[in-house]
Design an enzyme around this catalytic site. Structure first.
Site, PDB file in Angstrom:
ATOM      1  N   THR A 209       1.358  -1.017   0.327  1.00 17.52           N
ATOM      2  CA  THR A 209      -0.352   0.103   0.127  1.00 17.52           C
ATOM      3  C   THR A 209       0.928   1.421  -0.091  1.00 17.52           C
ATOM      4  O   THR A 209       2.298   1.437   0.674  1.00 17.52           O
ATOM      5  CB  THR A 209      -0.770   0.105   1.607  1.00 17.52           C
ATOM      6  OG1 THR A 209      -2.264  -0.985   0.537  1.00 17.52           O
ATOM      7  CG2 THR A 209      -1.643   1.014   1.795  1.00 17.52           C
ATOM      8  N   GLY A 239     -11.102  -3.316   2.083  1.00 15.15           N
ATOM      9  CA  GLY A 239     -10.369  -2.776   2.759  1.00 15.15           C
ATOM     10  C   GLY A 239     -10.110  -1.704   3.588  1.00 15.15           C
ATOM     11  O   GLY A 239     -11.089  -0.962   3.597  1.00 15.15           O
ATOM     12  N   GLY A 261      -1.321  -2.791   5.953  1.00 14.27           N
ATOM     13  CA  GLY A 261      -0.842  -4.348   6.103  1.00 14.27           C
ATOM     14  C   GLY A 261      -1.861  -4.972   6.103  1.00 14.27           C
ATOM     15  O   GLY A 261      -3.055  -4.619   5.025  1.00 14.27           O
TER      16      GLY A 261
HETATM   17  N1  ASP Z   1      -4.417  -2.251   4.302  1.00 11.57           N
HETATM   18  C1  ASP Z   1      -3.669  -3.097   2.783  1.00 11.57           C
HETATM   19  C2  ASP Z   1      -5.835  -3.220   2.571  1.00 11.57           C
HETATM   20  O1  ASP Z   1      -6.009  -4.473   3.218  1.00 11.57           O
HETATM   21  C3  ASP Z   1      -3.600  -3.519   1.713  1.00 11.57           C
HETATM   22  C4  ASP Z   1      -1.602  -3.130   2.625  1.00 11.57           C
HETATM   23  O2  ASP Z   1      -1.466  -2.337   3.199  1.00 11.57           O
HETATM   24  O3  ASP Z   1      -0.715  -4.368   2.449  1.00 11.57           O
HETATM   25  O4  ASP Z   1      -6.119  -4.039   1.003  1.00 11.57           O
END
Ligand code: ASP
Length: 349
Positions: A209, A239, A261
């Site tokens: 992200t 998300g 995350g």
């Molecule tokens: N938080 C993001 C999601 O779950 C993915 C990430 O930040 O790696 O969509």
């Protein structure tokens, strides 16, 4: 109209050279992340390391230039995030992860700390820079979150740049999807689902992200987050990234925060707002509040990831529970600090 203004401010940011501010100047700060779940150190080639460094550096330079010229924290984070969205290295905009049916659906949000105004878009297709669409929601609509076709319509109305599906296709993210399908690895909401069953190690292609937080010369904080989500997600899955209070939060009285995350876990523990609440109600400083949420509450709830933050003094905090997090910050002196793994500053070879 709005999109033209955004483009002008971005062009200005990219053309100007960054200069340090004098010691009497009010504090300014910018911190960016390109996601936790970094490539494991043994898979990080010198070429990739330089590529990550250059993208993070470009983002810091663009945002810092806005701030030194007296621009707003919103302009600064948008300048930084659009650069990261345009890079195929990061899971946002161009390098977005794929849904299980092979499409790209993008989530983004933005918030400003002086008046708690916020905007987000979720599951939107074709929009080159979802953070610009989130900004439109914040500035030009009475809504906070606009989803899918509605967000696309808004982007078209504001003449934001659109791209065909091929623009968002990257071999790396596509291979990650194919690998998961071939090996029948299910999508799951907790950290175990992001581990490669064969090695027990975090599959770094699985998430990522981008995000940025800034404090401007007027003392205003802004935060923003943009993502392609998680590989193998169900079409329509939303998300944490477009959710105010989960991935993004900004309040001049406390801090601005952007997370990365396991979105499903950030959502249930309201990570970004909890950082602000711990500062407001328990008097924690920004680094302690971030560590409490990312290294304790997120992990205890079965998640993993990281976050960045800035408080009203311009103090920068970064925290992660994975192997690393692509990240960097710059303050008044203009020195850009970039990191990938544990506290070791990255510099080009
Ligand atoms: N938080 C993001 C999601 O779950 C993915 C990430 O930040 O790696 O969509």
């Amino acid at each position: 109209m709005k999109s033209i203004r955004h483009l002008i401010s971005l062009a200005g940011a990219l053309l100007a050279a960054t200069t340090p501010l004098s010691a009497e100047s009010p504090p300014i700060a910018l911190v960016v992340h390109g996601g936790s779940g970094v490539l494991s150190a043994d898979r990080m080639t010198p070429e990739l390391r330089v590529a990550y460094y250059e993208s993070l550096d470009e983002a810091l330079l663009a945002g810092h230039t806005v701030l030194t010229r007296g621009g707003s924290s919103v302009d600064a984070i948008v300048a930084a995030i659009t650069i990261l969205e345009d890079s195929p290295l990061f899971n946002a905009g161009r390098g977005a992860a794929f849904t299980r049916t092979g499409t790209n659906e993008l989530d983004a949000s933005i918030m400003r700390g002086q008046d708690l105004e916020a905007g987000g878009v979720s599951a939107v297709k074709y929009v080159k820079n979802p953070i610009l669409a989130a900004r439109v929601v914040m500035e030009d609509t009475p809504h906070v979150l606009v989803t899918a076709d509605g967000a696309l319509e808004l982007a078209i109305r504001e003449e934001l740049e659109l791209r065909p599906p091929s623009y968002f296709w990257t071999e790396r993210r596509w291979n990650s999807l194919q690998e998961r399908i071939k090996r029948n690895i299910e999508y799951g909401g907790r950290l175990t689902s992001a581990l490669d069953p064969a090695t027990g190690r975090l599959d770094s292609e699985y998430y990522g992200t981008v995000g940025a937080v800034a404090l401007d010369q007027a003392g205003n904080i802004a935060a923003g987050t943009s993502t392609g989500g998680r590989t193998m997600k169900m079409p329509g899955r939303v998300g944490d990234s477009p959710i105010i209070g989960a991935a993004t939060y900004a309040n001049n009285a406390t801090a601005g925060i952007s997370t990365t995350g396991l979105g499903e876990v950030h959502m249930v523990i309201c990570s970004a707002h909890t950082v602000s609440a711990l500062m407001e109600m328990k008097g924690l400083d920004v680094q302690a509040a971030l560590d409490e949420v990312i290294c304790k509450r997120l992990v205890d709830a079965g998640g993993g990831g990281g976050a960045i933050a800035i408080d009203g003094n311009g103090d920068v905090a970064m925290s992660y529970s994975d192997d690393g997090m692509y990240r960097g910050f710059v303050q008044n002196d203009g020195a850009r600090h970039i990191f990938i793994y544990d506290e070791q500053e990255v510099a080009p070879e």
